[in-house]
Design an enzyme around this catalytic site. Structure first.
Site, mmCIF file in Angstrom:
data_model
loop_
_atom_site.group_PDB
_atom_site.id
_atom_site.type_symbol
_atom_site.label_atom_id
_atom_site.label_comp_id
_atom_site.label_asym_id
_atom_site.label_seq_id
_atom_site.Cartn_x
_atom_site.Cartn_y
_atom_site.Cartn_z
ATOM 1 C CB CYS A 117 -0.900 -0.031 1.233
ATOM 2 S SG CYS A 117 -1.739 1.516 1.609
ATOM 3 C CD GLU A 284 -5.172 1.247 0.107
ATOM 4 O OE1 GLU A 284 -5.116 2.363 0.655
ATOM 5 O OE2 GLU A 284 -4.185 0.501 -0.013
ATOM 6 C CG HIS A 287 -4.995 3.139 5.057
ATOM 7 N ND1 HIS A 287 -4.276 3.057 6.228
ATOM 8 C CD2 HIS A 287 -4.326 2.357 4.154
ATOM 9 C CE1 HIS A 287 -3.226 2.274 6.050
ATOM 10 N NE2 HIS A 287 -3.236 1.834 4.804
ATOM 11 C CG HIS A 293 0.277 0.553 6.792
ATOM 12 N ND1 HIS A 293 1.103 1.228 5.917
ATOM 13 C CD2 HIS A 293 -0.784 0.140 6.045
ATOM 14 C CE1 HIS A 293 0.570 1.210 4.707
ATOM 15 N NE2 HIS A 293 -0.576 0.564 4.765
#
Length: 569
Positions: A117, A284, A287, A293
């Site tokens: 990512c 994603e 996030h 992370h």
């Protein structure tokens, strides 16, 4: 995301000066692009030398220099050198379970080249400030943290959180809209597949949070909370270019934008090749919702793509992390019960198993007591899982279980249905040929309708039916209400602590084989009934007393609604 028009002028010049990858148009003829012919994929340049490694460490936050989110107006980004480089390498090695030598050996370079990512792993420490010269104090600076990258638009262009303790931000509302941008679709999957996969990714987060995600194809773009799109190289007015196939496969921005690198070979979750679009989308979205992370094994928020996980799910820690931001799922239930079944083990012995079910509106959840969570993929529509019973708003479930009887009944309104466990469907008629459903007043004389709830007490061989503030004790052997009933619920089930009691209109009551206890549910709270073990330990407790209420979400986890459009996924 249409942020290009408000870039700072210097950044725009950097963008225009950068080489623009020329790609032939992806050809398609069908409206849904199912016949699309993808253009050739670009390959990312491997990280194979010191300079590339320095750029990697800076780009993903491992060094003390922030250079991760777009070109800098002051010139090319700095990279770590000397002792700073060795320390950055050691930090990266420790996180990846490698010997922390500080040297760029083959194993370290291999870890840097794994697909990942684009959101940084760490928030770099702030630069050391030089000593202040004598004189008047400096004027107050902007309140923006010196650690944060420049805000390039109203969306903030910065990642959502960091494992070093930086504050994660969360949406302040519970209903979030999303859209797959029509001008930025994948060149490798049909539009239907893309929408289905993205919708499933949102549903997986909705299954463990009180968030409701809905696809919005009508609102103006600026009103959509989360926009997703595919692109190559420079894409969608984004200041961060994709590098081609093999390394950075996606990135997410604060407040809602998610970009996928269309040079990557994204595939459906059923494929055993390529990169699972579902897995990347779930990551994603994590996030966007505020999760950073983590290098914890099993987490969907690991920065690197982990292949060979076709049936991945959000693990316990991921669930707790997102619930720390948005809270747990709360809500009432129409009914709850344990479903008993008999199975034979490998030795031919009959074993009794049970599963716990929660019903709400037209949905139901199976609760896995051994894992202390709902089954992956729930809720499911009642219509799908329980053929023949009413498809919504079940009032009560009763399982009469004696040496001679094994009967299951569902109640709604003034009727009841008998369910055949072996055939897994509601009966249409009884042994005498009389049709189901039947009137409650006929099968259970003396019991009013509609009911609030009911449960079968195996200890006394009684069904307790609840209606407003009253409870009726029904003798299943004599098929009648006991002479001294109905009584007030507070009389039969007194409060252990005065006034701490549901009093009336109980939503659900059921006996739990997992806890060997009876529970009353009302709203988002539950009351546990004093059992024999409780009485042995504390003889002063009243028989059938109700312990003080607690929140359902503190004992039964992740019983969460999902948007109705995703119910059949």
């Amino acid at each position: 995301m249409l942020a290009a028009s408000i870039f700072r002028p210097t950044l725009l010049l950097c963008w225009l000066a950068a080489p623009w990858p020329t790609q032939p148009e992806s050809l398609f003829h069908s409206r849904d692009r199912s016949d699309l012919e993808p253009s050739p994929l670009r390959q990312a340049k491997p990280i194979a030398d010191l300079h590339a490694a320095q750029r990697f460490l800076s780009r993903y936050g491992w060094s003390g220099v922030w250079a991760a989110w777009g070109p800098s107006p002051e010139g090319p980004p700095e990279t770590p050198k000397g002792a700073a480089l060795a320390e950055a390498v050691r930090r990266f090695q420790r996180a990846n379970a490698l010997p922390a030598s500080g040297e760029l050996d083959a194993a370290t370079l291999a870890a840097m080249n794994r697909p990942r990512c684009g959101v940084p792993d760490m928030r770099p420490p702030p630069p050391s400030a030089p000593p202040s010269p004598p004189g008047p104090p400096p004027r107050a600076r902007s309140r923006r943290s010196p650690r944060a990258p420049l805000s390039l638009s109203r969306r903030g262009w910065q990642p959502r959180g960091y494992p070093d303790g930086g504050a994660a931000q969360a949406f302040s509302k519970r209903t979030l809209s999303w859209r797959l941008l029509g001008e930025a679709l994948s060149s490798q999957l049909s539009v239907a597949d893309q929408r289905r996969i993205v919708a499933l990714a949102f549903r997986m987060w909705s299954e463990v949070t009180p968030l409701d995600f809905r696809e919005d194809l009508a609102a103006p773009g600026a009103a959509v909370d989360i926009k997703l799109g595919f692109g190559r190289g420079r894409h969608l007015g984004c200041p961060r270019a994709f590098d081609g196939s093999g390394q950075e496969f996606a990135h997410a921005w604060r407040l809602g934008d998610i970009h996928f690198d269309d040079d990557e070979h994204f595939t459906p979750p059923t494929s055993d090749t390529g990169i699972s679009l579902l897995k990347v989308a779930v990551h994603e979205i994590g996030h966007v919702l505020g999760l950073p992370h983590t290098y914890r094994t099993g987490s969907i928020m690991q920065p690197n793509y982990i292949p060979q996980e076709p049936a991945f799910e959000l693990d316990w820690s991921d669930r707790k992390a997102i619930q720390k931001l948005y809270g747990s799922c709360e809500g009432s239930f129409d009914t709850a019960f344990d479903w008993i079944r008999k199975e034979r083990n490998q030795y031919g012995e009959v074993m009794v198993r049970f599963s716990t079910y929660f019903f709400r509106n037209s949905w139901y959840w199976l609760y896995e007591n051994r894992n202390n969570r709902t089954r992956y993929g729930d809720p499911i529509q009642i219509l799908t899982g329980w053929p023949g019973i009413p498809t919504h708003n079940i009032d009560a479930f009763v399982h009469i279980w004696t040496w001679k009887r094994d009967e299951r009944y569902f109640f709604q309104g003034n009727q009841y249905w008998r369910y055949d466990s072996d055939k897994d469907q509601a009966l249409t008629e009884d042994e005498q040929g009389k049709s189901y459903p039947k009137l409650i007043s006929e099968g259970f004389p003396g019991i009013p309708s509609p009911l609030d709830t009911a449960f079968y007490d195996r200890r006394q061989k009684l069904i307790y039916f609840f209606k407003e503030s009253l409870v009726f004790a029904f003798d299943v052997n004599r098929n009648r209400v006991l002479n001294s009933y109905p009584k007030r619920i507070t009389e039969v089930f007194p409060a252990v602590i005065p006034q701490n009691h549901p009093f009336r209109n109980i939503d659900s009551a059921y006996y739990s084989y997992a806890y060997n206890s009876i529970f009353f549910f009302k709203g988002n709270a539950y009351w546990k009934v004093v059992n024999d073990k409780d009485k042995q330990q504390n003889s002063w407790l009243p028989a059938n007393g109700l312990f003080p209420k607690k929140f359902i979400s503190e004992k039964w986890f992740d019983v969460c609604d999902v948007h109705i459009s995703t119910l059949n996924m």
